[in-house]
Scaffold this active site. Structure first.
Site, mmCIF file in Angstrom:
data_model
loop_
_atom_site.group_PDB
_atom_site.id
_atom_site.type_symbol
_atom_site.label_atom_id
_atom_site.label_comp_id
_atom_site.label_asym_id
_atom_site.label_seq_id
_atom_site.Cartn_x
_atom_site.Cartn_y
_atom_site.Cartn_z
ATOM 1 N N GLY A 1 -6.029 -5.973 6.038
ATOM 2 C CA GLY A 1 -6.590 -5.379 6.616
ATOM 3 C C GLY A 1 -8.177 -5.184 6.615
ATOM 4 O O GLY A 1 -8.314 -5.126 7.922
ATOM 5 N N THR B 1 0.823 -1.128 0.069
ATOM 6 C CA THR B 1 -0.201 0.384 -0.175
ATOM 7 C C THR B 1 0.824 1.129 -0.325
ATOM 8 O O THR B 1 1.652 1.188 0.260
ATOM 9 C CB THR B 1 -1.151 0.031 0.951
ATOM 10 N N THR C 1 -1.030 0.066 6.517
ATOM 11 C CA THR C 1 -0.638 -0.699 6.211
ATOM 12 C C THR C 1 -0.848 -2.071 6.102
ATOM 13 O O THR C 1 -0.123 -1.871 8.269
ATOM 14 C CB THR C 1 0.468 -0.314 4.870
ATOM 15 N N GLY C 2 -1.198 -2.794 5.662
ATOM 16 C CA GLY C 2 -0.998 -4.478 6.674
ATOM 17 C C GLY C 2 -1.788 -4.641 6.237
ATOM 18 O O GLY C 2 -3.006 -4.673 4.920
ATOM 19 N N ARG D 1 -13.795 -7.250 -2.782
ATOM 20 C CA ARG D 1 -12.947 -7.456 -1.558
ATOM 21 C C ARG D 1 -12.828 -5.536 -1.812
ATOM 22 O O ARG D 1 -11.986 -5.030 -2.231
ATOM 23 C CB ARG D 1 -12.161 -8.006 -1.597
ATOM 24 N N VAL D 2 -13.557 -5.176 -0.254
ATOM 25 C CA VAL D 2 -12.647 -3.955 0.192
ATOM 26 C C VAL D 2 -11.735 -3.791 1.367
ATOM 27 O O VAL D 2 -12.555 -4.865 2.866
ATOM 28 C CB VAL D 2 -13.474 -2.953 0.287
ATOM 29 N N GLY D 3 -10.423 -3.690 1.686
ATOM 30 C CA GLY D 3 -9.867 -4.053 3.435
ATOM 31 C C GLY D 3 -10.250 -2.173 3.778
ATOM 32 O O GLY D 3 -11.078 -2.122 3.378
ATOM 33 N N ASP D 4 -8.795 -2.407 4.354
ATOM 34 C CA ASP D 4 -8.956 -0.949 5.224
ATOM 35 C C ASP D 4 -8.612 0.510 4.161
ATOM 36 O O ASP D 4 -9.122 1.686 5.119
ATOM 37 C CB ASP D 4 -8.132 -1.059 6.279
#
Ligand code: ASP
Length: 326
Positions: free
Chosen positions: A249, A195, A246-247, A223-226
């Site tokens: 999500g 990211t 970052t990492g 898919r949606v992460g953070d």
């Protein structure tokens, strides 16, 4: 067969860790801190990560010194990182299981808490610029999917063919993961993440943060992460701090990591201590791996990660070049 040992100390950087700590703990804006993701492998050549993050920091500081806002500065830094194929954002983003790129990004400024995010965007070269338009030009905070791509056209942002976002490196990684997925199932096809993020603070303590990603490799379409979520991937409040995560999500979302770090600065920790505490929260409460960058309104900066490497750099007024580490 020869056994190749990974380096015991994966750290590569312009300064020693203690010199970095002193520089991060120093007060005084304007200052910019960026990350290029917590998924870098110890076997990757550090040079492009160091060069890319340095360049982004320096561009951000130039914007602030020319009188631009903290949000302009963070966005300028983020756009350079999106355009750099080294990083998993914009050009160079990882691919979904369907073999295309779905991009997420968000931005926030800390004076009036203006914020914008986009998710699952497919036809935009710089999703952070579209997140900025959501922030500045709509009453919304988050737009997703085809509606967000259509909004980009409405704003005059040129249509960018999804195939142009795909680099040979990410295509090769996708092919490897696809073989694993066919053999063991899609959920077993996990790859290295990444990211980009930037946090800027001006000389009057005004903060802004930007984050952008291609997400996790071989993720399910949709898919949606953070990264597009305010509070998880990005947060800024001049009375607290600014942060970009970052990492993994799915874990970052559960602990709203960016806001968690900012609240710790409000409660008295330094940005560096708050970054360490936020990563500990991610691990302890959500069993997640990742990292974060933080800036406080007094110009102090912080970063932390629990992965082997996180590309990162910082610069503050008076420094002629940014200092990077990975
Ligand atoms: N946080 C990003 C996501 O889960 C990935 C990353 O930071 O490496 O989409």
């Amino acid at each position: 067969m020869q056994y190749v040992r990974e380096p015991m100390n994966p750290y590569a950087g312009d300064l020693s860790i203690s010199d970095f700590e002193q520089l991060l703990d120093r007060k005084g804006g304007p200052a910019v801190v960026v990350h290029g993701g917590a998924g870098t492998a110890v076997t990757d050549d550090p040079a492009p990560y160091l060069a890319g993050t340095r360049r982004a920091c320096e561009a951000g500081l130039q914007v602030l010194l020319a009188g631009g806002s903290a949000l302009d500065a963070a966005q300028a830094a983020a756009m350079l990182l999106e355009d750099d194929p080294t990083f998993n954002a914009g050009t160079g983003a990882c691919l979904t299981s369907a073999g295309d790129c779905e991009l997420d990004a968000s931005c926030m400024e800390g004076t009036r808490l203006n914020a914008g995010g986009v998710a699952v965007v497919k036809t935009v070269k710089n999703p952070i610029a579209l997140a900025r338009r959501v922030c500045d030009d709509t009453p919304h905070v988050l737009m997703a999917g085809p509606g967000a791509d259509a909004f980009a056209r409405e704003c005059g942002i040129a249509l960018h063919d999804n195939a142009l976002l795909i680099t040979p490196r990410q295509l090769a990684r996708w092919r490897e993961l696809d073989v694993i997925a066919q053999r063991e199932g899609a959920d077993k096809a996990r790859g290295r993440m990444g990211t980009i993020g930037a946090v800027a603070v001006d000389s009057r303590g005004r903060l802004a943060a930007c984050t952008s990603t291609g997400g996790t490799p071989y993720k399910r379409p949709g898919r949606v992460g953070d990264t597009s979520i305010i509070g998880a991937g990005t947060y800024a409040d001049d009375s607290e701090a600014g942060a970009s995560s970052t990492g993994l999500g799915e874990a970052i979302l559960k602990v709203t990591m960016a806001r968690a770090a900012c609240l710790r600065v409000r409660d008295g920790l330094s940005p560096r201590e708050a970054a360490v505490a936020a990563v500990a929260l991610l691990r302890d409460r959500a069993q997640g791996d990742g990292g974060i960058i933080v800036a406080g309104p007094d110009g102090r900066l912080g970063w932390a990660h629990n992965t082997p490497r996180m590309a990162r750099a910082m610069i503050r007024v008076g420094m002629s070049t940014a200092k990077a580490a990975v």
